[in-house]
Motif scaffolding. Structure first.
Motif, PDB file in Angstrom:
ATOM      1  N   TRP A   1       7.580 -12.434  -7.559  1.00 41.53           N
ATOM      2  CA  TRP A   1       6.422 -11.671  -7.109  1.00 41.53           C
ATOM      3  C   TRP A   1       5.349 -12.605  -6.560  1.00 41.53           C
ATOM      4  O   TRP A   1       5.346 -13.805  -6.806  1.00 41.53           O
ATOM      5  CB  TRP A   1       5.849 -10.842  -8.254  1.00 41.53           C
ATOM      6  CG  TRP A   1       5.343 -11.674  -9.396  1.00 41.53           C
ATOM      7  CD1 TRP A   1       4.083 -12.182  -9.581  1.00 41.53           C
ATOM      8  CD2 TRP A   1       6.114 -12.117 -10.531  1.00 41.53           C
ATOM      9  NE1 TRP A   1       4.020 -12.901 -10.748  1.00 41.53           N
ATOM     10  CE2 TRP A   1       5.242 -12.876 -11.346  1.00 41.53           C
ATOM     11  CE3 TRP A   1       7.437 -11.930 -10.930  1.00 41.53           C
ATOM     12  CZ2 TRP A   1       5.669 -13.447 -12.534  1.00 41.53           C
ATOM     13  CZ3 TRP A   1       7.861 -12.512 -12.120  1.00 41.53           C
ATOM     14  CH2 TRP A   1       6.978 -13.255 -12.907  1.00 41.53           C
ATOM     15  N   THR A   2       4.442 -12.008  -5.823  1.00 37.68           N
ATOM     16  CA  THR A   2       3.238 -12.710  -5.383  1.00 37.68           C
ATOM     17  C   THR A   2       2.030 -12.004  -5.974  1.00 37.68           C
ATOM     18  O   THR A   2       2.124 -10.840  -6.383  1.00 37.68           O
ATOM     19  CB  THR A   2       3.156 -12.764  -3.842  1.00 37.68           C
ATOM     20  OG1 THR A   2       2.102 -13.646  -3.449  1.00 37.68           O
ATOM     21  CG2 THR A   2       2.907 -11.391  -3.255  1.00 37.68           C
TER      22      THR A   2
ATOM     23  N   SER B   1       4.658  -2.528  -7.132  1.00 31.94           N
ATOM     24  CA  SER B   1       3.516  -3.325  -7.568  1.00 31.94           C
ATOM     25  C   SER B   1       2.876  -2.716  -8.809  1.00 31.94           C
ATOM     26  O   SER B   1       3.122  -1.562  -9.154  1.00 31.94           O
ATOM     27  CB  SER B   1       2.476  -3.450  -6.448  1.00 31.94           C
ATOM     28  OG  SER B   1       1.930  -2.181  -6.131  1.00 31.94           O
ATOM     29  N   PHE B   2       2.059  -3.521  -9.476  1.00 31.81           N
ATOM     30  CA  PHE B   2       1.249  -3.049 -10.591  1.00 31.81           C
ATOM     31  C   PHE B   2       0.005  -3.916 -10.666  1.00 31.81           C
ATOM     32  O   PHE B   2      -0.068  -4.994 -10.056  1.00 31.81           O
ATOM     33  CB  PHE B   2       2.027  -3.052 -11.907  1.00 31.81           C
ATOM     34  CG  PHE B   2       2.620  -4.374 -12.306  1.00 31.81           C
ATOM     35  CD1 PHE B   2       1.902  -5.284 -13.068  1.00 31.81           C
ATOM     36  CD2 PHE B   2       3.924  -4.691 -11.940  1.00 31.81           C
ATOM     37  CE1 PHE B   2       2.455  -6.501 -13.443  1.00 31.81           C
ATOM     38  CE2 PHE B   2       4.496  -5.905 -12.313  1.00 31.81           C
ATOM     39  CZ  PHE B   2       3.761  -6.809 -13.070  1.00 31.81           C
ATOM     40  N   VAL B   3      -0.983  -3.441 -11.398  1.00 33.55           N
ATOM     41  CA  VAL B   3      -2.272  -4.120 -11.502  1.00 33.55           C
ATOM     42  C   VAL B   3      -2.388  -4.795 -12.862  1.00 33.55           C
ATOM     43  O   VAL B   3      -2.034  -4.211 -13.892  1.00 33.55           O
ATOM     44  CB  VAL B   3      -3.437  -3.131 -11.300  1.00 33.55           C
ATOM     45  CG1 VAL B   3      -4.787  -3.818 -11.561  1.00 33.55           C
ATOM     46  CG2 VAL B   3      -3.400  -2.549  -9.886  1.00 33.55           C
TER      47      VAL B   3
ATOM     48  N   MET C   1     -16.438 -15.644 -12.658  1.00 27.24           N
ATOM     49  CA  MET C   1     -15.391 -14.700 -12.284  1.00 27.24           C
ATOM     50  C   MET C   1     -15.305 -13.552 -13.279  1.00 27.24           C
ATOM     51  O   MET C   1     -15.000 -12.419 -12.907  1.00 27.24           O
ATOM     52  CB  MET C   1     -14.043 -15.406 -12.179  1.00 27.24           C
ATOM     53  CG  MET C   1     -13.936 -16.352 -11.001  1.00 27.24           C
ATOM     54  SD  MET C   1     -12.281 -17.079 -10.838  1.00 27.24           S
ATOM     55  CE  MET C   1     -11.339 -15.638 -10.337  1.00 27.24           C
ATOM     56  N   GLY C   2     -15.543 -13.843 -14.567  1.00 25.55           N
ATOM     57  CA  GLY C   2     -15.536 -12.795 -15.572  1.00 25.55           C
ATOM     58  C   GLY C   2     -14.239 -12.010 -15.598  1.00 25.55           C
ATOM     59  O   GLY C   2     -13.147 -12.569 -15.521  1.00 25.55           O
ATOM     60  N   ARG C   3     -14.373 -10.700 -15.672  1.00 27.19           N
ATOM     61  CA  ARG C   3     -13.221  -9.813 -15.657  1.00 27.19           C
ATOM     62  C   ARG C   3     -12.906  -9.398 -14.224  1.00 27.19           C
ATOM     63  O   ARG C   3     -13.821  -9.113 -13.453  1.00 27.19           O
ATOM     64  CB  ARG C   3     -13.479  -8.573 -16.515  1.00 27.19           C
ATOM     65  CG  ARG C   3     -13.624  -8.891 -17.996  1.00 27.19           C
ATOM     66  CD  ARG C   3     -13.897  -7.635 -18.811  1.00 27.19           C
ATOM     67  NE  ARG C   3     -14.001  -7.932 -20.223  1.00 27.19           N
ATOM     68  CZ  ARG C   3     -12.982  -7.911 -21.083  1.00 27.19           C
ATOM     69  NH1 ARG C   3     -11.773  -7.595 -20.632  1.00 27.19           N
ATOM     70  NH2 ARG C   3     -13.151  -8.207 -22.351  1.00 27.19           N
ATOM     71  N   TYR C   4     -11.641  -9.381 -13.887  1.00 26.36           N
ATOM     72  CA  TYR C   4     -11.245  -9.008 -12.537  1.00 26.36           C
ATOM     73  C   TYR C   4      -9.808  -8.502 -12.573  1.00 26.36           C
ATOM     74  O   TYR C   4      -9.153  -8.524 -13.634  1.00 26.36           O
ATOM     75  CB  TYR C   4     -11.379 -10.189 -11.577  1.00 26.36           C
ATOM     76  CG  TYR C   4     -10.545 -11.403 -11.928  1.00 26.36           C
ATOM     77  CD1 TYR C   4      -9.340 -11.660 -11.277  1.00 26.36           C
ATOM     78  CD2 TYR C   4     -10.981 -12.303 -12.902  1.00 26.36           C
ATOM     79  CE1 TYR C   4      -8.582 -12.781 -11.602  1.00 26.36           C
ATOM     80  CE2 TYR C   4     -10.226 -13.421 -13.218  1.00 26.36           C
ATOM     81  CZ  TYR C   4      -9.034 -13.653 -12.572  1.00 26.36           C
ATOM     82  OH  TYR C   4      -8.281 -14.757 -12.886  1.00 26.36           O
ATOM     83  N   GLU C   5      -9.326  -8.033 -11.446  1.00 29.16           N
ATOM     84  CA  GLU C   5      -7.975  -7.495 -11.373  1.00 29.16           C
ATOM     85  C   GLU C   5      -7.193  -8.190 -10.272  1.00 29.16           C
ATOM     86  O   GLU C   5      -7.764  -8.620  -9.267  1.00 29.16           O
ATOM     87  CB  GLU C   5      -8.008  -5.985 -11.079  1.00 29.16           C
ATOM     88  CG  GLU C   5      -8.656  -5.168 -12.185  1.00 29.16           C
ATOM     89  CD  GLU C   5      -8.694  -3.693 -11.855  1.00 29.16           C
ATOM     90  OE1 GLU C   5      -8.460  -3.337 -10.664  1.00 29.16           O
ATOM     91  OE2 GLU C   5      -8.944  -2.887 -12.762  1.00 29.16           O
ATOM     92  N   VAL C   6      -5.894  -8.299 -10.483  1.00 28.76           N
ATOM     93  CA  VAL C   6      -4.991  -8.785  -9.445  1.00 28.76           C
ATOM     94  C   VAL C   6      -3.840  -7.791  -9.332  1.00 28.76           C
ATOM     95  O   VAL C   6      -3.526  -7.070 -10.284  1.00 28.76           O
ATOM     96  CB  VAL C   6      -4.442 -10.193  -9.747  1.00 28.76           C
ATOM     97  CG1 VAL C   6      -5.571 -11.212  -9.787  1.00 28.76           C
ATOM     98  CG2 VAL C   6      -3.647 -10.217 -11.042  1.00 28.76           C
ATOM     99  N   THR C   7      -3.232  -7.763  -8.170  1.00 28.06           N
ATOM    100  CA  THR C   7      -2.076  -6.905  -7.945  1.00 28.06           C
ATOM    101  C   THR C   7      -0.830  -7.761  -7.824  1.00 28.06           C
ATOM    102  O   THR C   7      -0.783  -8.706  -7.032  1.00 28.06           O
ATOM    103  CB  THR C   7      -2.258  -6.063  -6.667  1.00 28.06           C
ATOM    104  OG1 THR C   7      -3.411  -5.229  -6.819  1.00 28.06           O
ATOM    105  CG2 THR C   7      -1.035  -5.180  -6.417  1.00 28.06           C
ATOM    106  N   VAL C   8       0.146  -7.438  -8.615  1.00 27.96           N
ATOM    107  CA  VAL C   8       1.441  -8.109  -8.579  1.00 27.96           C
ATOM    108  C   VAL C   8       2.366  -7.295  -7.679  1.00 27.96           C
ATOM    109  O   VAL C   8       2.564  -6.096  -7.905  1.00 27.96           O
ATOM    110  CB  VAL C   8       2.036  -8.218  -9.994  1.00 27.96           C
ATOM    111  CG1 VAL C   8       3.484  -8.693  -9.946  1.00 27.96           C
ATOM    112  CG2 VAL C   8       1.193  -9.141 -10.856  1.00 27.96           C
TER     113      VAL C   8
END
Length: 200
Positions: A126-127, A90-92, A106-113
């Protein structure tokens, strides 16, 4: 394609599966498709032949920065992590919703792949895990096939295994076919320009 694409500007943000279609256009609003595009009840596919070896394209798709480089939405600002080498890696990805101007809160945010399928030189999928609960569970991926003029690249978006609550909410597809096609165009351009950058 990593993003959970936005709805039309001016629509209120959805808070959960009880709200319909929080991230994308309604089925039937996507317009006419090209011959090499396919949409089924739970999957969209688009194709493009890219003048490069499958291994070169696959290397870009394994690189977190490669996903930022080919993003067609303008939301992917950066990524943190090493190139993936197998299922479970995974990576962010660091996102900024301002590019879509649909959910400014929502602005700035992170998701994990997280990689769900990995066949070297052939297929990667990927999800995306983010703020949403329950997680949506849809899958993005690429299939690479050698072709006379390079590689036939199939980009797909599949929601057949999405969480039942989101299935009932009828939010799919959350991205249009045009977004997949645009990313393939950027992928072709990025590869043609020599990604990853060669040492000086």
């Amino acid at each position: 394609m990593l993003k959970q694409q936005g709805a039309r500007p001016g629509r209120p943000a959805a808070r959960g599966p009880g709200s319909r279609r929080p991230w994308g256009p309604a089925p039937g609003a996507l317009g006419a498709r090209c011959q090499d595009e396919e949409m089924t009840a739970d999957r969209i596919e688009v194709q493009r032949t890219i003048a490069a070896d499958p291994a070169v394209i696959f290397a870009l798709l394994c690189d977190p920065q490669g996903h930022v480089a080919i993003d067609s939405s303008g939301m992917l600002m950066d990524a943190t992590g090493e190139p993936v080498t197998g299922v479970g890696d995974s990576f962010v990805v660091h996102m900024d919703r301002q590019a879509l101007n649909d959910y400014p809160e929502m602005g700035r945010y992170e998701v994990t792949v997280t990689i769900t399928r990995f066949v070297p030189g052939r297929e990667i999928a990927w999800t995306v895990l983010g703020r949403i609960r329950p997680q949506i569970g849809h899958v993005y991926g690429y299939l690479l096939e050698p072709a006379a003029s390079g590689t036939l690249v199939t980009s797909y978006y599949d929601w057949s295994s999405a969480d039942p609550e989101w299935q009932k909410a009828q939010i799919f597809p959350v991205i249009p076919e045009s977004a997949l096609r645009a990313t393939l165009g950027i992928l072709a351009r990025t590869i043609a320009r020599g990604y990853p950058a060669r040492p000086a």
